[in-house]
Design a protein around this motif. Sequence first.
Motif, short mmCIF file in Angstrom:
data_model
loop_
_atom_site.label_atom_id
_atom_site.label_comp_id
_atom_site.label_asym_id
_atom_site.label_seq_id
_atom_site.Cartn_x
_atom_site.Cartn_y
_atom_site.Cartn_z
N LEU A 72 55.58 24.57 18.25
CA LEU A 72 55.04 24.01 17.01
C LEU A 72 56.13 23.43 16.13
CD1 LEU A 72 52.76 23.52 14.98
CD2 LEU A 72 53.08 25.86 14.17
N ASN A 73 57.21 24.16 15.95
CA ASN A 73 58.28 23.68 15.09
C ASN A 73 59.02 22.50 15.70
OD1 ASN A 73 58.86 25.42 12.49
ND2 ASN A 73 58.18 26.86 14.07
N ALA A 74 59.14 22.47 17.02
CA ALA A 74 59.75 21.33 17.68
C ALA A 74 58.91 20.07 17.46
CB ALA A 74 59.91 21.61 19.18
N TYR A 75 57.59 20.24 17.51
CA TYR A 75 56.68 19.12 17.25
C TYR A 75 56.81 18.66 15.80
CZ TYR A 75 52.35 16.52 16.58
OH TYR A 75 51.43 15.54 16.26
N VAL B 141 63.05 26.50 15.34
CA VAL B 141 63.02 26.35 16.79
C VAL B 141 64.00 27.33 17.42
CG1 VAL B 141 63.54 24.81 18.70
CG2 VAL B 141 62.30 23.94 16.72
N ILE B 142 65.21 27.41 16.85
CA ILE B 142 66.24 28.32 17.36
C ILE B 142 65.86 29.77 17.10
CG2 ILE B 142 68.69 28.91 17.24
CD1 ILE B 142 69.18 26.04 16.19
N MET B 143 65.39 30.05 15.87
CA MET B 143 65.07 31.40 15.48
C MET B 143 63.96 32.00 16.35
SD MET B 143 66.82 32.68 13.02
CE MET B 143 67.93 32.18 11.70
N LEU C 268 71.37 37.25 24.54
CA LEU C 268 71.38 37.18 23.08
C LEU C 268 72.77 37.39 22.51
CD1 LEU C 268 68.11 39.22 22.34
CD2 LEU C 268 68.39 36.74 22.55
N TRP C 269 73.82 37.09 23.31
CA TRP C 269 75.19 37.27 22.84
C TRP C 269 75.49 36.41 21.62
CZ3 TRP C 269 77.61 32.61 22.70
CH2 TRP C 269 77.08 31.61 23.52
N TRP C 270 74.72 35.37 21.40
CA TRP C 270 74.98 34.44 20.32
C TRP C 270 74.29 34.84 19.02
CZ3 TRP C 270 70.32 31.82 19.04
CH2 TRP C 270 69.31 31.94 19.99
N LYS C 271 73.78 36.09 18.94
CA LYS C 271 73.10 36.50 17.72
C LYS C 271 74.03 36.46 16.50
CE LYS C 271 73.79 41.50 18.25
NZ LYS C 271 73.11 42.81 18.30
N LYS C 272 75.34 36.65 16.73
CA LYS C 272 76.30 36.60 15.62
C LYS C 272 76.28 35.24 14.94
CE LYS C 272 81.27 36.79 14.71
NZ LYS C 272 82.61 37.07 15.28
N TYR C 273 75.98 34.20 15.69
CA TYR C 273 76.05 32.84 15.15
C TYR C 273 74.77 32.42 14.43
CZ TYR C 273 80.07 32.87 18.21
OH TYR C 273 81.26 33.20 18.81
N MET C 274 73.77 33.31 14.40
CA MET C 274 72.55 32.96 13.69
C MET C 274 72.82 32.77 12.20
SD MET C 274 70.45 32.72 16.11
CE MET C 274 69.02 32.39 15.10
N THR C 275 73.71 33.60 11.65
CA THR C 275 74.05 33.44 10.25
C THR C 275 74.76 32.12 10.01
OG1 THR C 275 74.28 35.84 10.00
CG2 THR C 275 75.25 34.48 8.28
N ALA C 276 75.62 31.73 10.95
CA ALA C 276 76.32 30.44 10.83
C ALA C 276 75.32 29.29 10.86
CB ALA C 276 77.35 30.30 11.95
N ILE C 277 74.30 29.41 11.69
CA ILE C 277 73.27 28.38 11.76
C ILE C 277 72.53 28.30 10.42
CG2 ILE C 277 71.08 27.75 12.85
CD1 ILE C 277 72.18 29.00 15.45
N GLN C 278 72.23 29.46 9.84
CA GLN C 278 71.55 29.47 8.55
C GLN C 278 72.43 28.87 7.45
OE1 GLN C 278 68.57 30.01 8.29
NE2 GLN C 278 67.79 31.87 9.22
N LEU C 279 73.72 29.21 7.45
CA LEU C 279 74.63 28.64 6.46
C LEU C 279 74.70 27.13 6.60
CD1 LEU C 279 77.55 31.25 6.54
CD2 LEU C 279 76.07 30.74 4.59
#
Length: 320
Positions: free
Chosen positions: A83-86, A188-190, A207-218
């Motif tokens: 849905l969000n990709a659309y 989409v990423i979340m 899910l090793w990249w969970k640390k970078y979720m905050t960077a994506i939000q920033l």
Amino acid sequence: QRKAVTMLRNIVSNILEFHNYLLQRTDARVKDYPLMQSPVEMTTILLTYVVFSVYVGPRLMANRKPFHLNTAMVVYNLSMVVLNAYIVYEFMMSGWATTFTWRCDLCDTSSSPQALRMIRVAWLFYFSKYIELLDTVFFVLRKKQSQITFLHVFHHSFMPWTWWWGITLTPAGGMGSFHAMVNATVHVIMYFYYGLSAAGPRFHKYLWWKKYMTAIQLTQFILVSVHISQYYFMEKCDYQVPLWIHLIWIYGTFFFLLFSHFWVQAYIKGNRPPVTVDKPKQNGFISDDITVVTNGKHLENGVAHHYSNGKILPGKVKEV
């Protein structure tokens, strides 16, 4: 007593007058869309959501075992990815990748195909916020009350409430719609992350990249704030509703500060306790208590809150 009655009549009269004013100001192109006829319906839904999240839901589940909804959550989260990709695609095709300048893009008041397409996707983005209320419903049914923070509930209820006003007055919002497109991109990423997390332990190694979720939000808040800040440096930009500009800038800056604080506490100072792990359950499995919250929240400023008798209380920072 007469004064009280007169005051009450004046209040009711003012409310009705404001309601009629809204009906007159509602953009004719969006009047027939669901939940756009009056602020009463959407306010009722959102107030019901708040009461259920904070009071009714936790009490209904107090003496019940948590539901195991992993299959439903996987389907839900992956559906939200689609849905969000659309939504992102439609935002791009209705202006951002075609005719917009990415600078002073005004609200389109015409009935051109592009304007109507922008209105459709803006409304769809708005409506998706009601679907996202299921995030909290899953928390309640799974007895994850620690994840139902004040900011989680506030954001899930306040964002669709404010977007109703934007859709009502400026459904083809020009530069004011950029933050919605960016937010949908992040979702989409979340939700992809959520889907993998709900799929079970065998997927947690991805899910090793969970640390970078905050960077994506920033990054999201930087993009939104920088883009909208252009308005203050332009010699002339006759954007029809400057209030939206100011609110978007405040929103982006405020959440950037919250996430920056969390980033410092969690990844620079290292104030993160060990990850909590649920014990094996019958008909279930061991699952990490991984927390990533959509809609611009990542454990709400890095602070976990806990329920006590239905009240939301501040807790400690948890690893994200």
